[in-house]
Enzyme design. Structure first.
Site, mmCIF file in Angstrom:
data_model
loop_
_atom_site.group_PDB
_atom_site.id
_atom_site.type_symbol
_atom_site.label_atom_id
_atom_site.label_comp_id
_atom_site.label_asym_id
_atom_site.label_seq_id
_atom_site.Cartn_x
_atom_site.Cartn_y
_atom_site.Cartn_z
ATOM 1 N N ASP A 40 0.817 -1.224 0.000
ATOM 2 C CA ASP A 40 0.000 0.000 0.000
ATOM 3 C C ASP A 40 0.846 1.268 0.000
ATOM 4 O O ASP A 40 1.952 1.282 0.531
ATOM 5 C CB ASP A 40 -0.924 -0.018 1.228
ATOM 6 C CG ASP A 40 -2.087 0.954 1.078
ATOM 7 O OD1 ASP A 40 -2.379 1.381 -0.056
ATOM 8 O OD2 ASP A 40 -2.714 1.283 2.106
ATOM 9 N N ASN A 56 -11.099 -2.309 -5.511
ATOM 10 C CA ASN A 56 -10.255 -1.395 -6.297
ATOM 11 C C ASN A 56 -10.848 -1.026 -7.661
ATOM 12 O O ASN A 56 -10.360 -0.114 -8.328
ATOM 13 C CB ASN A 56 -8.836 -1.965 -6.463
ATOM 14 C CG ASN A 56 -8.001 -1.890 -5.198
ATOM 15 O OD1 ASN A 56 -7.142 -2.734 -4.957
ATOM 16 N ND2 ASN A 56 -8.231 -0.874 -4.369
HETATM 17 C C1 IPE Z 1 -5.651 -2.617 -0.259
HETATM 18 O O1 IPE Z 1 -5.267 -1.300 -0.367
HETATM 19 C C2 IPE Z 1 -5.580 -3.306 -1.585
HETATM 20 C C3 IPE Z 1 -4.240 -3.463 -2.160
HETATM 21 C C4 IPE Z 1 -3.122 -3.104 -1.628
HETATM 22 C C5 IPE Z 1 -4.211 -4.102 -3.444
HETATM 23 P P1 IPE Z 1 -6.326 -0.106 -0.586
HETATM 24 O O2 IPE Z 1 -5.507 1.116 -0.724
HETATM 25 O O3 IPE Z 1 -7.242 -0.437 -1.689
HETATM 26 O O4 IPE Z 1 -7.130 -0.129 0.778
HETATM 27 P P2 IPE Z 1 -7.971 1.019 1.489
HETATM 28 O O5 IPE Z 1 -8.921 1.572 0.476
HETATM 29 O O6 IPE Z 1 -7.006 2.046 1.960
HETATM 30 O O7 IPE Z 1 -8.636 0.330 2.628
HETATM 31 C C1 IPE Z 2 -1.598 0.137 -3.341
HETATM 32 O O1 IPE Z 2 -1.338 1.501 -3.378
HETATM 33 C C2 IPE Z 2 -1.800 -0.455 -4.709
HETATM 34 C C3 IPE Z 2 -3.178 -0.870 -5.018
HETATM 35 C C4 IPE Z 2 -4.209 -0.743 -4.241
HETATM 36 C C5 IPE Z 2 -3.384 -1.451 -6.333
HETATM 37 P P1 IPE Z 2 -2.509 2.572 -3.455
HETATM 38 O O2 IPE Z 2 -2.815 2.817 -4.885
HETATM 39 O O3 IPE Z 2 -3.648 2.147 -2.625
HETATM 40 O O4 IPE Z 2 -1.803 3.833 -2.841
HETATM 41 P P2 IPE Z 2 -2.458 4.889 -1.855
HETATM 42 O O5 IPE Z 2 -2.958 4.124 -0.678
HETATM 43 O O6 IPE Z 2 -3.563 5.569 -2.606
HETATM 44 O O7 IPE Z 2 -1.340 5.804 -1.503
HETATM 45 MG MG MG Z 3 -4.068 2.430 -0.658
#
Ligand code: IPE
Ligand code: IPE
Ligand code: MG
Length: 247
Positions: free
Chosen positions: A26, A74
């Site tokens: 993340d 997502n």
């Molecule tokens: C969880 O991260 C999913 C992945 C890392 C693929 P998100 O960024 O989607 O989670 P939330 O929305 O902060 O809970």
């Molecule tokens: C994790 O990074 C990757 C996926 C969820 C695919 P994020 O895209 O959630 O990054 P932040 O949390 O918005 O910084």
């Molecule tokens: Mg994220």
């Protein structure tokens, strides 16, 4: 392989090593934003870090690594971002199908494949098939994965078996439920690592994580995550006292 083996010997040893490490990769978007870059740039760097960290876990002797690549939630993101993530996955799969021959990693995908593009579904199948006989580390890639979705599908599957007379409701045990999940036959995650400052599971492995140890690494975003950070998480895990309800 030989290179990683040699490196592993030089690395510090841990008293207790988790059999299964699950990672929530993340912070890609925030990493990019901090640099004035589009969010997709964070995913590009994050994908590189993913390769490095998986190899590092293998060198360390971890048996199972599960990474959260894309959740069932997502899809709410802008279509361009979803597309960029899928393209990175496509590149990884194509590259890996060449590299897998040299490696001893078994690859599995956890999640609902039906909504994915046909060519990605084919690549996934090919990756799983071509690595099925490997006896090294197992790499699970959670893609279009959601813990609630996984449990719902498992319940539906069991209900169908009950209806067909193949399963009695009294025979439904925790073990039987586990056998209906994407992770059937695998040990539950011992350690769940999440960088980026969020302290939540985000629908990740909700059944399997019942007794996992959590290491939240607040000061680091996934694209900056290093092998030293992974070692720090492993060291923290080794210090934990797991009781599983006992004394
Ligand atoms: C969880 O991260 C999913 C992945 C890392 C693929 P998100 O960024 O989607 O989670 P939330 O929305 O902060 O809970
Ligand atoms: C994790 O990074 C990757 C996926 C969820 C695919 P994020 O895209 O959630 O990054 P932040 O949390 O918005 O910084
Ligand atoms: Mg994220």
């Amino acid at each position: 392989m030989a290179l990683f083996k040699k490196k592993a010997e030089e690395m510090p040893q841990f008293d207790v090593l988790p059999a299964h490490v699950a990672i929530i990769m993340d912070g890609n978007g925030r990493w990019a934003k901090k640099r004035g870059l589009p969010r997709t740039a964070g995913h590009v760097t994050g994908a590189k870090v993913f390769r490095t960290i998986v190899k590092h876990c293998e060198a360390r002797g971890v048996g199972y690594v599960t990474v959260y690549a894309f959740s069932t939630e997502n899809w709410k993101r802008p279509p361009e971002e979803v597309q960029a993530i899928m393209n990175l996955l496509r590149d990884y799969l194509k590259e890996s199908l060449r590299d897998f021959k040299k490696e001893n990693i078994r690859v599995r995908f956890l999640g609902d494949r039906a909504p994915l593009a046909e060519d990605i579904r084919d690549l996934i199948e090919e990756a799983e098939k071509s690595t099925a006989d490997k006896d090294g580390m197992c790499l699970n890639i959670a893609l279009n994965y959601g813990g609630r979705h996984e449990l719902t599908a498992a319940m539906r599957e069991m209900a169908k078996k009950v209806q067909a007379g193949e399963l009695s409701p009294d025979d439904i045990t925790e073990e039987i439920i586990s056998q209906h999940l994407y992770t059937a036959g695998q040990p539950d995650p011992d350690l769940i690592v999440r960088p980026s400052g969020e302290h939540r599971l985000s629908n990740y492995l909700i059944w399997q994580a019942a007794y996992a140890e959590y290491v939240f690494m607040d000061d680091i975003l996934w694209p900056d995550f290093t092998t030293a950070d992974m070692d720090a998480a492993l060291a923290e895990y080794a210090r934990r006292n797991r009781r599983f309800g006992g004394v």
